[in-house]
Design a protein around this motif. Sequence first.
Motif, mmCIF file in Angstrom:
data_model
loop_
_atom_site.group_PDB
_atom_site.id
_atom_site.type_symbol
_atom_site.label_atom_id
_atom_site.label_comp_id
_atom_site.label_asym_id
_atom_site.label_seq_id
_atom_site.Cartn_x
_atom_site.Cartn_y
_atom_site.Cartn_z
ATOM 1 N N ALA A 1 28.073 33.183 45.606
ATOM 2 C CA ALA A 1 28.772 32.076 44.954
ATOM 3 C C ALA A 1 28.004 31.584 43.738
ATOM 4 N N GLN A 2 26.692 31.489 43.867
ATOM 5 C CA GLN A 2 25.870 31.023 42.745
ATOM 6 C C GLN A 2 25.894 32.008 41.581
ATOM 7 N N ILE A 3 25.762 33.295 41.915
ATOM 8 C CA ILE A 3 25.774 34.311 40.859
ATOM 9 C C ILE A 3 27.135 34.369 40.184
ATOM 10 N N ALA A 4 28.200 34.304 40.984
ATOM 11 C CA ALA A 4 29.552 34.387 40.426
ATOM 12 C C ALA A 4 29.839 33.207 39.513
ATOM 13 N N GLU A 5 29.258 32.056 39.825
ATOM 14 C CA GLU A 5 29.464 30.898 38.956
ATOM 15 C C GLU A 5 28.889 31.164 37.567
ATOM 16 N N ARG A 6 27.720 31.822 37.526
ATOM 17 C CA ARG A 6 27.074 32.112 36.249
ATOM 18 C C ARG A 6 27.727 33.286 35.527
ATOM 19 N N VAL A 7 28.019 34.343 36.278
ATOM 20 C CA VAL A 7 28.475 35.590 35.657
ATOM 21 C C VAL A 7 29.989 35.618 35.467
ATOM 22 N N LEU A 8 30.729 35.105 36.453
ATOM 23 C CA LEU A 8 32.187 35.208 36.424
ATOM 24 C C LEU A 8 32.868 33.900 36.049
ATOM 25 N N GLY A 9 32.091 32.840 35.955
ATOM 26 C CA GLY A 9 32.675 31.555 35.579
ATOM 27 C C GLY A 9 33.521 30.934 36.660
ATOM 28 N N SER A 10 33.180 31.171 37.926
ATOM 29 C CA SER A 10 33.945 30.588 39.021
ATOM 30 C C SER A 10 33.709 29.085 39.088
ATOM 31 N N ALA A 11 34.559 28.407 39.842
ATOM 32 C CA ALA A 11 34.410 26.968 40.026
ATOM 33 C C ALA A 11 33.931 26.644 41.433
ATOM 34 N N ALA A 12 33.225 27.584 42.060
ATOM 35 C CA ALA A 12 32.869 27.437 43.467
ATOM 36 C C ALA A 12 31.538 26.754 43.691
ATOM 37 N N GLY A 13 30.683 26.703 42.685
ATOM 38 C CA GLY A 13 29.354 26.142 42.903
ATOM 39 C C GLY A 13 28.586 26.978 43.908
ATOM 40 N N VAL A 14 28.097 26.334 44.986
ATOM 41 C CA VAL A 14 27.344 27.063 46.014
ATOM 42 C C VAL A 14 28.153 27.158 47.298
ATOM 43 N N ASP A 15 29.459 27.068 47.204
ATOM 44 C CA ASP A 15 30.319 27.139 48.386
ATOM 45 C C ASP A 15 30.336 28.568 48.927
ATOM 46 N N TRP A 16 29.704 28.762 50.098
ATOM 47 C CA TRP A 16 29.595 30.121 50.641
ATOM 48 C C TRP A 16 30.943 30.706 51.020
ATOM 49 N N ARG A 17 31.963 29.856 51.209
ATOM 50 C CA ARG A 17 33.287 30.388 51.539
ATOM 51 C C ARG A 17 33.824 31.237 50.397
ATOM 52 N N PHE A 18 33.487 30.847 49.157
ATOM 53 C CA PHE A 18 33.885 31.667 48.022
ATOM 54 C C PHE A 18 33.172 33.011 48.066
ATOM 55 N N GLY A 19 31.879 33.000 48.364
ATOM 56 C CA GLY A 19 31.148 34.254 48.466
ATOM 57 C C GLY A 19 31.746 35.176 49.514
ATOM 58 N N MET A 20 32.161 34.594 50.620
ATOM 59 C CA MET A 20 32.777 35.378 51.691
ATOM 60 C C MET A 20 34.121 35.953 51.246
ATOM 61 N N ALA A 21 34.954 35.104 50.611
ATOM 62 C CA ALA A 21 36.253 35.582 50.132
ATOM 63 C C ALA A 21 36.080 36.674 49.080
ATOM 64 N N LEU A 22 35.126 36.464 48.168
ATOM 65 C CA LEU A 22 34.874 37.454 47.117
ATOM 66 C C LEU A 22 34.402 38.773 47.720
ATOM 67 N N CYS A 23 33.485 38.700 48.681
ATOM 68 C CA CYS A 23 32.976 39.891 49.347
ATOM 69 C C CYS A 23 34.108 40.671 50.022
ATOM 70 N N ARG A 24 34.964 39.949 50.743
ATOM 71 C CA ARG A 24 36.065 40.580 51.470
ATOM 72 C C ARG A 24 37.073 41.213 50.522
ATOM 73 N N GLU A 25 37.463 40.456 49.483
ATOM 74 C CA GLU A 25 38.500 40.955 48.582
ATOM 75 C C GLU A 25 38.007 42.128 47.745
ATOM 76 N N CYS A 26 36.734 42.095 47.358
ATOM 77 C CA CYS A 26 36.185 43.216 46.591
ATOM 78 C C CYS A 26 36.108 44.482 47.445
ATOM 79 N N ALA A 27 35.753 44.331 48.714
ATOM 80 C CA ALA A 27 35.729 45.490 49.608
ATOM 81 C C ALA A 27 37.125 46.093 49.738
ATOM 82 N N ALA A 28 38.154 45.232 49.805
ATOM 83 C CA ALA A 28 39.528 45.723 49.914
ATOM 84 C C ALA A 28 39.944 46.485 48.657
ATOM 85 N N VAL A 29 39.548 45.974 47.482
ATOM 86 C CA VAL A 29 39.889 46.656 46.217
ATOM 87 C C VAL A 29 39.270 48.040 46.175
#
Length: 388
Positions: A306-334
């Motif tokens: 979540a922290q890295i994605a905020e810097r690199v991808l411009g997400s609005a998640a801050g340090v919310d680990w739920r975003f990291g989990m969703a991102l991890c899951r959705e990227c694996a599916a892609v």
Amino acid sequence: MSADDEARIPAWVTGEAEEPDSVSTLLYLDEVESIESVRDVLRLWYGTAGSALLSAAVPEGWAAPRTRVSAMQWVSIAEDRVARARFTRWDQGLNEQLYQLQGNWYFDSEEPYIPYQVSTFASRVDGSRRLMLRTGVSFPPSREEGVSAAAVELVRVVADAADLAYGQVSFTAEPARLDPYRPGLNGALNRDPSKATEPARVALRGYDWVTVIPPELAERLGGADALRATGAFHRVIGLAHGGLLAQATESPRDFTRQAARAVADALRPVFSPVPAAADWGVEVTEDIAGMVRQWRIEGYSYTDLAQIAERVLGSAAGVDWRFGMALCRECAAVLGEDADQRCTCRKPRPCSSGGVFVLVEDAAESIASLDVEVVELVRFGDRLGQRT
């Protein structure tokens, strides 16, 4: 050591049997007006734990255990300041200053090996109106059937006496829990009841081998008959206040990943919604999926992602680990990968949140956000009165 002492050494010490397992129960009371208003329920819970669980766990012939009580009391509720306290009797801690109250049953030090313990832990959570009640009991495999039955009965008795917001019975040796890389859907959901912020009567706080469902959610599920009709449960018991006690399998050792998935499917209508990466402003592309996969390979936690994605991808998640989990899951599916599988890389560590392995298989899907985490006075995994 005397011959009598040698005869009392459990087989697990000599390697002739498996080491002790443990069962824990977790109950939640919400909208607690005062400790006095729930005093009878707390006494019932503590007394039943001390009688039923202890007699089920400890074989005949052992000396009667002693009890130890420790506590944290509020000095100022408004300022949330607490101080340690010690009582000679457990019920002395049942006052309006109660913050944490723990009762242990332990054995005299001359006993050569102590594979048995029973602990109770009552704590306010997130203010003064919510109480968490936990018990833990360890035992050798020979006592498993009796202890498991006693734990379920403890939860049923208390759930009949009080309108619980949630309850569960967990067994450390559940097949769905044995492999940390494939923790079963109940683990993958990471619905730790002590860290959930959703109102307990709006979204189910969790689930396990045995789950107590509050009346409001039981009604949304269609009641006991509808839940039985799903085929996901060994038994479903109606409770006095309108809630349900749902036991997944007859034995906790039968609570496999398949059984956990069936329970998740049956209870899905009362899970909280699962956020997607797009909810935080990130549309997952193949390029982003490859980038996130590399971060996963390097062992980043969900919070790290979540922290890295905020810097690199411009997400609005801050340090919310739920975003990291969703991102991890959705990227694996892609990428056509199974997000629940161990990464086939140099450092095969799964994503985690707060030390809990939470790789999710096919997005099964109720996620809890973090809440205030209670610091226990003594961990349930410790021997009674000892630190390991």
